[in-house]
Design a protein around this motif. Sequence first.
Motif, mmCIF file in Angstrom:
data_model
loop_
_atom_site.group_PDB
_atom_site.id
_atom_site.type_symbol
_atom_site.label_atom_id
_atom_site.label_comp_id
_atom_site.label_asym_id
_atom_site.label_seq_id
_atom_site.Cartn_x
_atom_site.Cartn_y
_atom_site.Cartn_z
ATOM 1 N N LEU A 449 -70.898 10.610 -16.648
ATOM 2 C CA LEU A 449 -71.744 10.094 -15.583
ATOM 3 C C LEU A 449 -71.982 11.186 -14.545
ATOM 4 O O LEU A 449 -73.123 11.134 -13.953
ATOM 5 C CB LEU A 449 -71.471 8.587 -15.060
ATOM 6 N N PRO A 453 -76.171 13.821 -15.862
ATOM 7 C CA PRO A 453 -77.369 13.695 -14.895
ATOM 8 C C PRO A 453 -77.597 15.169 -14.344
ATOM 9 O O PRO A 453 -78.703 15.639 -14.236
ATOM 10 C CB PRO A 453 -77.066 12.889 -13.563
ATOM 11 N N ASP A 482 -81.988 10.456 -6.880
ATOM 12 C CA ASP A 482 -81.149 9.377 -7.362
ATOM 13 C C ASP A 482 -79.989 9.673 -8.486
ATOM 14 O O ASP A 482 -78.999 9.414 -8.248
ATOM 15 C CB ASP A 482 -82.239 8.246 -8.199
ATOM 16 N N LEU A 483 -80.465 10.830 -9.160
ATOM 17 C CA LEU A 483 -79.577 11.427 -10.087
ATOM 18 C C LEU A 483 -78.417 11.983 -9.389
ATOM 19 O O LEU A 483 -77.162 11.953 -9.595
ATOM 20 C CB LEU A 483 -80.213 12.379 -11.066
ATOM 21 N N LEU A 486 -76.287 9.409 -8.364
ATOM 22 C CA LEU A 486 -75.283 8.808 -9.342
ATOM 23 C C LEU A 486 -74.036 9.769 -9.446
ATOM 24 O O LEU A 486 -72.929 9.389 -9.793
ATOM 25 C CB LEU A 486 -76.219 8.832 -10.592
ATOM 26 N N VAL A 489 -71.520 9.548 -6.857
ATOM 27 C CA VAL A 489 -70.802 8.098 -6.876
ATOM 28 C C VAL A 489 -69.892 8.161 -8.110
ATOM 29 O O VAL A 489 -68.599 7.852 -7.958
ATOM 30 C CB VAL A 489 -71.670 6.878 -6.725
ATOM 31 N N SER A 490 -70.187 8.793 -9.104
ATOM 32 C CA SER A 490 -69.310 8.825 -10.297
ATOM 33 C C SER A 490 -68.095 9.784 -9.933
ATOM 34 O O SER A 490 -67.067 9.474 -10.391
ATOM 35 C CB SER A 490 -70.244 9.563 -11.631
#
Lengths: 568, 131, 193, 233
Positions: A449, A453, A482-483, A486, A489-490
């Motif tokens: 993840l 991205p 947003d990517l 992501l 956060v991953s």
Amino acid sequence: MAETVHPAEQAAHGEHHEEGWVKKYLFSTDHKIIAMQYLFTGMAMGLIGAFFAYVFRMQLAFPGMEVPFFGVVSANEYNSLITNHGAIMIFWVAMPVLIAAFGNFLIPLMIGADDMVFPRINRLSYQIFFISALVLLASFFVEGGGFGGAWTAYPPLSANAAYSLTPMGATLWLVAVALEFVAFLLGGINFVTTLMNSRTKGMGIYDIPMVLWMIIIASILFMASVGPLIAGAVMLFMDQQVGTHFYDPTRGGDPLLWQHLFWFFGHPEVYVVLLPAMGIVADIMPVFARKKLFAYRTILWTAIGTGVLSFTVWAHHQFIAGIDPRMAHVFTITTLLISIPIAEMCFVYIATLYGGSIRLNTPMLWALAFVAEFLIGGVTGIFLGASGADIYFHDTYFVLAHFHYTFFPIAIIGTYAGVTFWFPKMFGRMMNDTLGKIHFWGTIIPFNLIFIPLFVLGAAGQHRRIYDFTNYPMLAEPWMQDLRVLATVSLVVMLAFQLVFFYNVIVSLVRGEKAGKNPWKSNTLEWTTESPPPHGNFGDQYPTVYRPPYEYSHPDREEDYWPQNLPN
Amino acid sequence: MAEAAAHHDEHHEHPNYVRIWAILLVLLIISVLGPMLEIRVVTLLTAFGIAVVKAYMVAKNFMHLNIEPRYVVYLMATMLVFMLLFFAGVAPDVMRFEGDNWVKPMQSTAAPGTLGHPDFVPHGEAGGEHH
Amino acid sequence: MSSAARPIANLRSATGIPTGRLAVWWVVASEIVIFGGILASYIMFRLAHDAWTVQAANTNTTIGAINTFVLLTSSLFAVLGHANAVDGNGKRAAFFLRLTALGGAIFIAIKSYEWYTEISHGFTITSNTFWSFYYTAAGLHALHVIAGAVILLLIARDAAKNLELHRVELIGIYWHFVDIVWIFLFPLLYIAK
Amino acid sequence: MIETWVEAVSTYARDVDNLILLIGVLVGFWFILCEAVFFGFIIKFRHRPGQKAQYVTGEEKSQKRWISIPHLLVLVCDVFIIVGAVQVWYTIKQNLPEAEQTVRVVGQQWAWTFVHPGKDGKLDTADDIALVDELHVQANTTYHYLLESRDVLHNFSVPVFRLKQDAVPGRTITGWFNAQKTGQWDVQCAEICGIGHGIMGARIFVESPDEHAAFIASHSQAAPVAVATASGR
């Protein structure tokens, strides 16, 4: 001369007297202790590198925010963080752990010897490595901060403090890297000589476990490729500190020379860390598939072929760096040719699984994940090796995602595979399999993840080493941000799951089940001695080798494994 | 191990090292005298041809590559081949002043004015001894 | 230093080459690429810049030739030391090793004088990239000479007591390699003008 | 494939996109095949109690076929990719079509200076228009760019053109482009060049002939001032 031929091996090493703690653990010449020193130093540096990644990913996801445990990231801090993240992860994590730690631990045990051929050079190698790590860490605290010219350190940016604004940071960084090279030259010579000369009775060259072959080929690649860069580093040092102009075009030098010197080393370096990881996987898969390694000799020769070919591809990193456009054709061809031995190795690994009896223990999960993930890294490399497509992809996040899909399987997955597999041999206790699996899935899923991205962002034109994308209207779109969030956060989730691993290690060290000599029912020689092996490894009786290392599920035998040292 | 010892006994008769040294000195003198003829080809031959011969003699007789297993020689040769490869890959960029679609204006003799920066002094050609 | 502390791994010889010698060959192999890198860079620049001929004319061929002579002679002493070590004559081997180290010292002394003269004539390491290469390549070589001389003296100390005689050959191989590097540096830096 | 995210504006942008698509299809096929077989094997050959694994050495010819045939097929795919890559590279980087206009692109820490030929259509004359971080070009015109750097390495990258080229100090590198659409897009610096690397963006304006003529006319007076700001670092 006469002394080099020892009349009776069993005469020596009668007694091993007790030593003090400092002598035993800090200044030991025992290859197992040195391996642990490399392993723990590498992991500690890995934590630092991971922390850097966390800081700059936070900055990218939430530009200008005050990053917890760090603060606001300035542009020069950002450059310094990415530079040293790359340098640390390759030079101070992948190399010490994969080559030095596993090489030191496994070579003498797997060839049935009591130690490396030159134990004190081995110790010296670690000490130089340790100093190099200290020098690197010191470079963050000098005036101007740590070096921020990317891990490739292209001059003139790296050569001239007026451009880099890190007068001492750049020099300390360079010195640290050079010291690290010296450490690995010493270590590499030791490894190669040990494997060549110190194999126990009966061990022919096709009886050597694949992981040792890979570590040796990697060491030789390192020795043969690092020379020009050492020379280049001397010249860069002179440019920085003495005022020469080797890389200064206004005074008859040429900045492209460094790029060539760097990548002539830098590309083989990829294989220097790749091959040991591939070897670890090649040693784990047969054990848990209870199956002979498919086409041992093919793997060996393709590995050697990869090594030789890796010297002919370096300028694919420089397609658009201003090199002669005609040379790009040559390097495209060689680069695509090198995909063939690597593809072949992947095929061999897949073929090894055929007809096996696969047990999905934690080490096997890591080994399988290596193959599955490395394939992504491998195929995306084709886009970058093809000169025409590289014009678009060069220095985008596509490149970044590509090499993280190679280096993460190598340095992280390969390391976890090796550590979980040999942990019982290193410490005499089993690791907890359930915690191991939680850690495995908690690492692998966030890993994908993070970087899928980034492939998308790279294909959308996001270029590297930019601390704030809001300056670029085409890259500031909300879906892109947003990517980025992501991915960040991953990353945080993945880092959090590493705590499970450390918890597992500590709990297993204290309370883990006793491992016994051979918990995995494996064939190679390290499993014939105690866990952990005593000083001197095999007591007075050195094993004799009667067969290749991967004789699993042999039809002539009741048991499904056949240790190398059993006469029949 | 036994072979190593046997190997050794064969060569117990030492070669005449002083004679080899004398030849090396003669070669050295030739390489110094060669350039005095001031013919470029002769200079290059006496300088580098003789250097190769000298290196060969030292490697063979003093380093005993002649009695080492063959693969040691191959190892050394491989390293030299890598260097040739390096040279071949780098020379098109570093050695030339006018490549395909690029020039180095500061060092090029053919296109002195191309870089539209009058503040640049061409150093490469002048050699820079005035610094 | 005693051979009792030596691991059994060190005493095996699956290839037939004694371990120490094998390792020295690997050292030489990795040194070839270090010097190869800097010399290849130098040759590229040199061939590209005809103007460097003017600079190279200022190097002192006589001193270069004398230094070549010194190193060649020291190599002869190193190999004579080896011959004596093979015959088991540690005392004479040590004598020749010390002569070899003396050769290294003379080489460094002459080099210092040469550099002193050149620097005082204004040819410093920063004055031109030719001189940068000249000092860097020769300096890297000189460091190897110094390191070799120190190791020679250490080994001579043991050899005089008839200990570790196989090391005489090992340092010899290294010393000859350093000699060979100079054999190439000499025409590259001094003769080609 | 790339056009979903980044418009294709130059003449050769489609070539690059098609090459990427070709590689994507070929490697995608191998990737999916490998992963499918790989996971298929893992599921199929899971450990079952009482069942022993097969003994396959992989050294026999009949067994080696299973890897040598795919490996030859990979080689065939490689040849297709090489041919495509070489063609695209030749078009973009090696072969320079005749220039109708020439611009000079100069990178320095941390700004781009674009020198446009003025009314006379020639560089290095008094009416040159030098602008910081703004490049104005006319659509459907073949441009040569002369790429230079004043200090460190930079990289002149125009994603919509699928164009990237390092600016190397001490070298003047010539390349070309021909824009097909009017509009304005990003120019990036794609080679780390120090602290300000992150802010070294610029804009490219592709204009119709009328717009471009108007641009030249409007800047003909202001040119000397712009030159002064561009060269003063």
